[in-house]
Scaffold this motif. Structure first.
Motif, PDB file in Angstrom:
ATOM      1  N   UNK A  92      -7.212  -6.679   4.613  1.00 26.92           N
ATOM      2  CA  UNK A  92      -8.491  -6.303   5.221  1.00 26.92           C
ATOM      3  C   UNK A  92      -9.589  -6.216   4.172  1.00 26.92           C
ATOM      4  N   UNK A  93      -9.265  -5.655   3.012  1.00 26.87           N
ATOM      5  CA  UNK A  93     -10.251  -5.537   1.929  1.00 26.87           C
ATOM      6  C   UNK A  93     -10.699  -6.927   1.474  1.00 26.87           C
ATOM      7  N   UNK A  94      -9.739  -7.828   1.274  1.00 30.96           N
ATOM      8  CA  UNK A  94     -10.070  -9.173   0.801  1.00 30.96           C
ATOM      9  C   UNK A  94     -10.913  -9.917   1.824  1.00 30.96           C
ATOM     10  N   UNK A  95     -10.597  -9.744   3.101  1.00 31.42           N
ATOM     11  CA  UNK A  95     -11.340 -10.449   4.153  1.00 31.42           C
ATOM     12  C   UNK A  95     -12.761  -9.934   4.293  1.00 31.42           C
ATOM     13  N   UNK A  96     -12.946  -8.619   4.214  1.00 32.85           N
ATOM     14  CA  UNK A  96     -14.274  -8.036   4.431  1.00 32.85           C
ATOM     15  C   UNK A  96     -15.189  -8.181   3.220  1.00 32.85           C
ATOM     16  N   UNK A  97     -14.609  -8.132   2.005  1.00 38.68           N
ATOM     17  CA  UNK A  97     -15.439  -8.201   0.793  1.00 38.68           C
ATOM     18  C   UNK A  97     -14.836  -9.236  -0.174  1.00 38.68           C
ATOM     19  N   UNK A  98     -14.844 -10.516   0.190  1.00 43.66           N
ATOM     20  CA  UNK A  98     -14.133 -11.532  -0.612  1.00 43.66           C
ATOM     21  C   UNK A  98     -14.724 -11.757  -1.998  1.00 43.66           C
ATOM     22  N   UNK A  99     -16.004 -11.451  -2.206  1.00 44.89           N
ATOM     23  CA  UNK A  99     -16.652 -11.714  -3.491  1.00 44.89           C
ATOM     24  C   UNK A  99     -16.729 -10.481  -4.389  1.00 44.89           C
ATOM     25  N   UNK A 100     -16.214  -9.380  -3.953  1.00 45.88           N
ATOM     26  CA  UNK A 100     -16.348  -8.133  -4.700  1.00 45.88           C
ATOM     27  C   UNK A 100     -15.219  -7.983  -5.719  1.00 45.88           C
ATOM     28  N   UNK A 101     -15.405  -7.057  -6.648  1.00 51.29           N
ATOM     29  CA  UNK A 101     -14.338  -6.736  -7.588  1.00 51.29           C
ATOM     30  C   UNK A 101     -13.141  -6.132  -6.874  1.00 51.29           C
TER      31      UNK A 101
END
Length: 317
Positions: A217-226
């Motif tokens: 879920x984290x990767x999908x929602x904020x793919x460009x973030x650290x």
């Protein structure tokens, strides 16, 4: 006058009689040339099409030693005929080669299509099988899993039953849900950080399927973030700890490929080598470790370099 007519008719008859053998000889020569051309065409076809090797077919072309043939070749008509014959022969050869090349190309296309299909099946990412229980469904970062609240009256109800009434056994789903409920959901107000921290806490509690769902879920929602770099790397470790090194290798590779400058890219490349080593792919594992040294080297954190050196030694690179 009558005598002159007789003489003329006699001369004509003699000329016709003399021309007849010459015509027969010319017809015989043409027939021989046609036969020879047919033999040449069959011989060329045997050479062009499959199976036309000389070991399977005897040659049908032999030198024509008929007297007078070479002398006739010097006439313009004979030269032109020879050139036309040569062009026809070359055209037949090229046509045969074209057909053979087209056949071989079709066979190569079929073989490549079969090879591509086999490779797609072999390297397609395996689907992550997660049971559709309440404990394994995606969990919102700032809310606890949806459960039916238990009132104090309902909780006290069992005490009113007779002591001899056996209690219902705890089902696996209920036990799993109870473990998930023990993991505290962060609520710092930073949704992105809280989402990752909750996945990290689930992984620490060894609730790997739930941790994987949360981290995805984290990767999908904020793919460009650290946080995506941290989450994707931890997703690979969750697969590894669950005994799924193939899925772990894919997760690590995707993190390194999609976020080469992310804070966890060096870790993912190093762990990819570890996962490949677990899969028995020593050569690929050593390639990953070499790439780690070439791409990051001294720029990688000290703890990762230490782990990479130990993993490299264990793999025998």
């Amino acid at each position: 006058m009558k005598n002159n007519s007789v003489i003329f008719l006699g001369a004509a008859a003699m000329a016709i009689a003399a021309a007849a053998p010459a015509a027969d000889a010319q017809d015989t020569t043409v027939t021989k040339r046609v036969d020879r051309l047919e033999k040449e065409m069959r011989a060329v076809q045997r050479q062009v099409f499959p199976g036309g090797a000389p070991t399977f077919f005897e040659g049908e072309i032999t030198p024509d030693n008929t007297p007078g043939e070479r002398a006739k070749a010097s006439t313009p008509v004979a030269d032109l005929t020879a050139r036309v014959d040569a062009l026809e022969s070359q055209l037949q050869t090229l046509t045969g080669q074209t057909e053979q090349n087209a056949y071989q190309l079709r066979e190569l296309e079929k073989q490549f299509a079969a090879y591509k299909t086999e490779m797609d099946k072999r390297f397609a990412p395996a689907t992550d099988t997660v049971s559709a229980t309440p404990a394994s469904l995606p969990i919102a970062p700032t809310t606890r899993p949806t459960t039916t609240p238990v009132s104090t009256t309902a909780a006290a109800a069992p005490t009113k039953k007779p002591a001899t009434t056996p209690a219902k056994p705890t089902t696996p789903d209920a036990a799993r849900l109870a473990l998930v409920k023990k993991v505290e959901i962060p609520s710092s107000g930073n949704e992105q950080q809280d989402a990752y921290d909750y996945g990290f806490r689930l992984w620490t509690a060894k609730l790997y399927p739930e941790a994987q769902t949360q981290l995805k879920t984290v990767v999908t929602k904020w793919p460009k973030s650290n946080q995506a770099s941290y989450a994707q790397n931890l997703l690979g470790r969750a697969y590894m700890d669950e005994g799924k090194p193939s899925l772990a290798a894919v997760a690590f590779y995707n993190n390194y490929k999609d976020r080469p400058s992310g804070p966890r890219a060096p870790h993912s490349l190093m762990y990819m080598g570890v996962a490949l080593d677990k899969l028995g792919r020593k050569a690929d594992a050593c390639k990953a470790f070499r790439e780690f040294d070439e791409v990051y080297g001294d720029k990688a954190p000290q703890d990762v370099r230490t782990d990479a050196a130990a993993a490299k030694a264990k793999a025998g690179c």
